[in-house]
Design an enzyme around this catalytic site. Structure first.
Site, PDB file in Angstrom:
ATOM      1  N   LYS A 239       0.826  -1.217   0.000  1.00 23.13           N
ATOM      2  CA  LYS A 239       0.000   0.000   0.000  1.00 23.13           C
ATOM      3  C   LYS A 239       0.859   1.267   0.000  1.00 23.13           C
ATOM      4  O   LYS A 239       2.049   1.221   0.323  1.00 23.13           O
ATOM      5  CB  LYS A 239      -0.907   0.026   1.233  1.00 23.13           C
ATOM      6  CG  LYS A 239      -0.125  -0.002   2.581  1.00 23.13           C
ATOM      7  CD  LYS A 239       0.198   1.338   3.185  1.00 23.13           C
ATOM      8  CE  LYS A 239       1.612   1.542   3.573  1.00 23.13           C
ATOM      9  NZ  LYS A 239       2.135   1.296   4.855  1.00 23.13           N
TER      10      LYS A 239
ATOM     11  N   SER B 291       7.784 -11.995  -2.109  1.00 23.47           N
ATOM     12  CA  SER B 291       7.150 -10.689  -2.249  1.00 23.47           C
ATOM     13  C   SER B 291       7.768  -9.866  -3.362  1.00 23.47           C
ATOM     14  O   SER B 291       8.963  -9.962  -3.628  1.00 23.47           O
ATOM     15  CB  SER B 291       7.300  -9.923  -0.928  1.00 23.47           C
ATOM     16  OG  SER B 291       6.553  -8.734  -0.974  1.00 23.47           O
TER      17      SER B 291
ATOM     18  N   GLY C 265      10.371  -3.644   4.735  1.00 22.13           N
ATOM     19  CA  GLY C 265      10.769  -2.605   5.688  1.00 22.13           C
ATOM     20  C   GLY C 265      11.043  -1.275   5.021  1.00 22.13           C
ATOM     21  O   GLY C 265      11.980  -0.570   5.379  1.00 22.13           O
TER      22      GLY C 265
ATOM     23  N   GLY D 226       4.211  -1.332   3.357  1.00 22.46           N
ATOM     24  CA  GLY D 226       3.284  -2.271   3.990  1.00 22.46           C
ATOM     25  C   GLY D 226       3.595  -3.742   3.765  1.00 22.46           C
ATOM     26  O   GLY D 226       2.675  -4.573   3.727  1.00 22.46           O
TER      27      GLY D 226
ATOM     28  N   SER E 134       4.812  -5.765   5.877  1.00 20.83           N
ATOM     29  CA  SER E 134       4.441  -6.560   7.062  1.00 20.83           C
ATOM     30  C   SER E 134       2.962  -6.928   7.005  1.00 20.83           C
ATOM     31  O   SER E 134       2.579  -8.064   7.324  1.00 20.83           O
ATOM     32  CB  SER E 134       4.759  -5.801   8.352  1.00 20.83           C
ATOM     33  OG  SER E 134       4.068  -4.577   8.398  1.00 20.83           O
TER      34      SER E 134
ATOM     35  N   GLU F 206       0.116  -8.260  12.638  1.00 24.02           N
ATOM     36  CA  GLU F 206       0.712  -6.909  12.567  1.00 24.02           C
ATOM     37  C   GLU F 206       1.091  -6.414  13.960  1.00 24.02           C
ATOM     38  O   GLU F 206       2.101  -5.735  14.133  1.00 24.02           O
ATOM     39  CB  GLU F 206      -0.290  -5.916  11.951  1.00 24.02           C
ATOM     40  CG  GLU F 206      -0.184  -5.725  10.452  1.00 24.02           C
ATOM     41  CD  GLU F 206       0.961  -4.816  10.016  1.00 24.02           C
ATOM     42  OE1 GLU F 206       2.101  -5.321   9.905  1.00 24.02           O
ATOM     43  OE2 GLU F 206       0.740  -3.634   9.749  1.00 24.02           O
TER      44      GLU F 206
ATOM     45  N   ASP G 190      -2.961  -0.668   7.493  1.00 20.46           N
ATOM     46  CA  ASP G 190      -2.226  -1.420   6.466  1.00 20.46           C
ATOM     47  C   ASP G 190      -2.881  -2.765   6.187  1.00 20.46           C
ATOM     48  O   ASP G 190      -3.061  -3.162   5.031  1.00 20.46           O
ATOM     49  CB  ASP G 190      -0.767  -1.657   6.906  1.00 20.46           C
ATOM     50  CG  ASP G 190       0.081  -0.405   6.812  1.00 20.46           C
ATOM     51  OD1 ASP G 190      -0.485   0.668   6.557  1.00 20.46           O
ATOM     52  OD2 ASP G 190       1.307  -0.506   6.991  1.00 20.46           O
TER      53      ASP G 190
HETATM   54  N1  LIG Z   1       8.310 -11.388   2.538  1.00 19.39           N
HETATM   55  C1  LIG Z   1       8.712 -11.345   3.811  1.00 19.39           C
HETATM   56  N2  LIG Z   1       9.561 -12.289   4.300  1.00 19.39           N
HETATM   57  C2  LIG Z   1       9.967 -12.242   5.585  1.00 19.39           C
HETATM   58  N3  LIG Z   1       9.589 -11.296   6.478  1.00 19.39           N
HETATM   59  C3  LIG Z   1       8.762 -10.329   6.047  1.00 19.39           C
HETATM   60  C4  LIG Z   1       8.294 -10.307   4.699  1.00 19.39           C
HETATM   61  N4  LIG Z   1       7.494  -9.236   4.554  1.00 19.39           N
HETATM   62  C5  LIG Z   1       7.465  -8.610   5.765  1.00 19.39           C
HETATM   63  N5  LIG Z   1       8.227  -9.253   6.664  1.00 19.39           N
HETATM   64  C6  LIG Z   1       8.385  -8.847   8.085  1.00 19.39           C
HETATM   65  O1  LIG Z   1       7.912  -7.507   8.200  1.00 19.39           O
HETATM   66  C7  LIG Z   1       8.973  -6.619   8.606  1.00 19.39           C
HETATM   67  C8  LIG Z   1       8.874  -5.286   7.888  1.00 19.39           C
HETATM   68  O2  LIG Z   1       7.772  -4.608   8.397  1.00 19.39           O
HETATM   69  P1  LIG Z   1       7.778  -3.063   8.715  1.00 19.39           P
HETATM   70  O3  LIG Z   1       8.964  -2.678   9.530  1.00 19.39           O
HETATM   71  O4  LIG Z   1       6.433  -2.763   9.231  1.00 19.39           O
HETATM   72  O5  LIG Z   1       7.977  -2.380   7.260  1.00 19.39           O
HETATM   73  P2  LIG Z   1       6.960  -2.368   6.010  1.00 19.39           P
HETATM   74  O6  LIG Z   1       5.669  -2.919   6.480  1.00 19.39           O
HETATM   75  O7  LIG Z   1       6.855  -0.921   5.657  1.00 19.39           O
HETATM   76  O8  LIG Z   1       7.611  -3.121   4.907  1.00 19.39           O
HETATM   77  C9  LIG Z   1      10.249  -7.370   8.262  1.00 19.39           C
HETATM   78  O9  LIG Z   1      11.284  -6.959   9.113  1.00 19.39           O
HETATM   79  C10 LIG Z   1       9.852  -8.824   8.500  1.00 19.39           C
HETATM   80  O10 LIG Z   1       9.903  -9.150   9.872  1.00 19.39           O
HETATM   81  C1  LIG Z   2       3.314   4.505  10.723  1.00 21.12           C
HETATM   82  C2  LIG Z   2       2.034   3.737  10.390  1.00 21.12           C
HETATM   83  O1  LIG Z   2       0.961   4.696  10.308  1.00 21.12           O
HETATM   84  C3  LIG Z   2       2.145   3.048   9.020  1.00 21.12           C
HETATM   85  C4  LIG Z   2       3.305   2.085   8.934  1.00 21.12           C
HETATM   86  O2  LIG Z   2       3.446   1.558   7.624  1.00 21.12           O
HETATM   87  P1  LIG Z   2       4.728   0.698   7.225  1.00 21.12           P
HETATM   88  O3  LIG Z   2       4.823  -0.475   8.126  1.00 21.12           O
HETATM   89  O4  LIG Z   2       5.928   1.598   7.358  1.00 21.12           O
HETATM   90  O5  LIG Z   2       4.487   0.291   5.789  1.00 21.12           O
HETATM   91  C5  LIG Z   2       1.752   2.735  11.510  1.00 21.12           C
HETATM   92  C6  LIG Z   2       0.327   2.178  11.524  1.00 21.12           C
HETATM   93  O6  LIG Z   2      -0.626   2.889  11.118  1.00 21.12           O
HETATM   94  O7  LIG Z   2       0.154   1.058  12.001  1.00 21.12           O
HETATM   95 MG   LIG Z   3       4.613  -2.526   8.280  1.00 20.28          MG
END
Ligand SMILES: Nc1ncnc2c1ncn2[C@@H]1O[C@H](COP(=O)(O)OP(=O)(O)O)[C@@H](O)[C@H]1O
Ligand SMILES: C[C@@](O)(CCOP(=O)(O)O)CC(=O)O
Ligand SMILES: [Mg+2]
Length: 388
Positions: free
Chosen positions: A11, A138, A143, A147, A149, A197, A208
């Site tokens: 997203k 993916s 990270g 989105g 996670s 989450e 998300d």
């Molecule tokens: N395809 C994937 N394989 C393994 N872990 C994943 C995967 N996608 C997400 N994760 C988990 O989600 C975390 C990232 O989430 P976050 O910090 O919220 O960043 P975002 O959601 O913006 O990508 C990673 O550190 C890992 O623990």
């Molecule tokens: C910072 C926040 O608003 C969005 C986080 O998004 P991402 O995991 O960075 O993709 C946290 C949330 O709403 O849960």
């Molecule tokens: Mg996330």
């Protein structure tokens, strides 16, 4: 026993990240980059360890497995609750941390421990400690604010719940590869994904997982959301600064700032709420002639710029993000961070009359800093399911 395959989108957040955790409205839209989970149930083993649960995390090049007997000992069987998602307890979190301590995860990939805990929790809560093999891959940068996670939790929950027979996909016609779930099924997936989450983010707002499950563009506030009908296409350039960051730490940092300066931050959050409300009504405006479209885009850009200033107030910008903002501004383009900030991705609004050459020049200059630029389709489908 067949394959259960589900995919869920990442997203962008057009307005309201972080503030949404504190009760503000926010606007998010699904993008056409997906996380896909495929699951094979294995027959129960006659051996003493009763078979294994395996997860192959393709994006990290790492595969993990646990004997079912070890999972049962650590986490027990909680099958009865598949239709009533519940939060992971602190005892369960500690038990999973102990299991993961034995895994020797490489130091530079330690961030996957959070994802593995979410996987183990969702797997054992939905399927119990029965043997199975999951593969997750993916299109999303992990990270980076897009989105990943939530897409991870939604796609895994979708595949697990389908394997448990708790949800059932519908296919429009025999030749459709990807089917979809009905509203109640999606709601169940969304609630489980939210529990995942929570393990990864600490205190997620739920925006998300909602947009990854239901797709489209949504306005989200206090756990409730409405669909927005975007009347004109919203085109965004995404720049990934490749600066790693962690949503959980950034969300916690903003909460600390809120507790240090409650009055000041309440005003910031309320200003973000007004921006999100205004942005949602502008997105839904139907305009046709060029002048009206340009005026609409200018308003969107100004709101994004204001939101970026307030995100800076919350302490989640970063020098790499500021470099992207300065670079795009040279070409009169407005940008804001998206997701948790602290690095990760930036959105740049692409006006409909922008020439191809200006867009190319902007992209080239951004990439000369070592950033990666790409365009995405905004507001597409949510969770989908594929027959194995
Ligand atoms: N395809 C994937 N394989 C393994 N872990 C994943 C995967 N996608 C997400 N994760 C988990 O989600 C975390 C990232 O989430 P976050 O910090 O919220 O960043 P975002 O959601 O913006 O990508 C990673 O550190 C890992 O623990
Ligand atoms: C910072 C926040 O608003 C969005 C986080 O998004 P991402 O995991 O960075 O993709 C946290 C949330 O709403 O849960
Ligand atoms: Mg996330």
């Amino acid at each position: 026993m067949g394959e259960f395959r589900a995919r869920a989108p990442g997203k962008i957040i057009l307005a309201g990240e972080h503030a949404v955790v504190h009760g503000s409205a926010a606007i998010a839209a699904a993008i056409d980059l997906y996380t896909q989970s495929s699951l094979h149930l294995l027959p129960p083993s006659e051996e003493e360890d009763a078979g294994k649960v395996e997860v192959d995390l393709r994006d990290t090049g790492l595969v993990f497995s646990w004997p079912c007997s070890q999972l049962w000992e650590a986490l027990g069987d909680k099958l009865a609750g598949v239709n009533s998602p519940r939060p992971c307890s602190s005892d369960e979190l500690a038990a999973m941390a102990k299991l993961l301590e034995q895994e020797e995860i490489p130091e530079d990939k330690i961030w996957i421990a959070a994802g593995l805990s979410a996987f183990l929790y969702l797997y054992t809560s939905i399927l119990g400690c029965r043997p199975g093999k999951a593969v997750v891959k993916s299109d999303l940068p992990l990270g980076a604010g897009l989105g990943s996670s939530a897409a991870f939790c939604v796609s895994i929950s979708g595949a697990l719940l389908a394997a448990a027979g708790a949800v059932c996909a519908q296919f429009g016609n025999a030749r459709t590869e990807w089917g979809s779930f009905g509203k109640d099924d999606l709601e169940l997936v969304n609630q489980w994904a939210f529990q995942g989450e929570k393990i990864i983010h600490g205190k997620p707002s739920g925006i998300d997982n909602a947009v990854s499950t239901f797709g489209s563009m949504i306005k989200f506030k206090n756990g409730e959301f409405t669909n927005l009908i975007s009347r004109n296409p919203v085109k965004m350039l995404i720049t990934d600064t490749r600066v790693g960051r962690n949503t959980k730490a950034l969300v916690a940092g903003v909460s600390e700032r809120v507790s240090r300066h409650p009055d000041a931050l309440a005003s910031v959050i309320s200003a973000v709420n007004s921006i999100s409300e205004e942005l949602s009504s502008i997105v839904e405006l139907a305009v046709e002639d060029e002048i009206a479209i340009t005026a609409k885009e200018e308003k969107l850009a100004e709101l994004m710029e204001m939101n970026q200033g307030l995100l800076q107030c919350m302490g989640v910008s970063h020098s790499s993000l500021e470099t992207v903002l300065r670079t795009t501004l040279k070409y009169n383009l407005v940008s804001k961070l998206t997701g948790a900030g602290g690095g990760g991705c930036v959105l740049t609004l692409i006006p409909s009359l922008l020439s191809k050459s200006v867009l190319e020049k902007t992209t080239d200059e951004l990439e000369s800093h070592g950033f990666r630029c790409f365009q995405v389709e905004v507001g597409g489908r949510g969770l989908q399911f594929c027959r194995g």
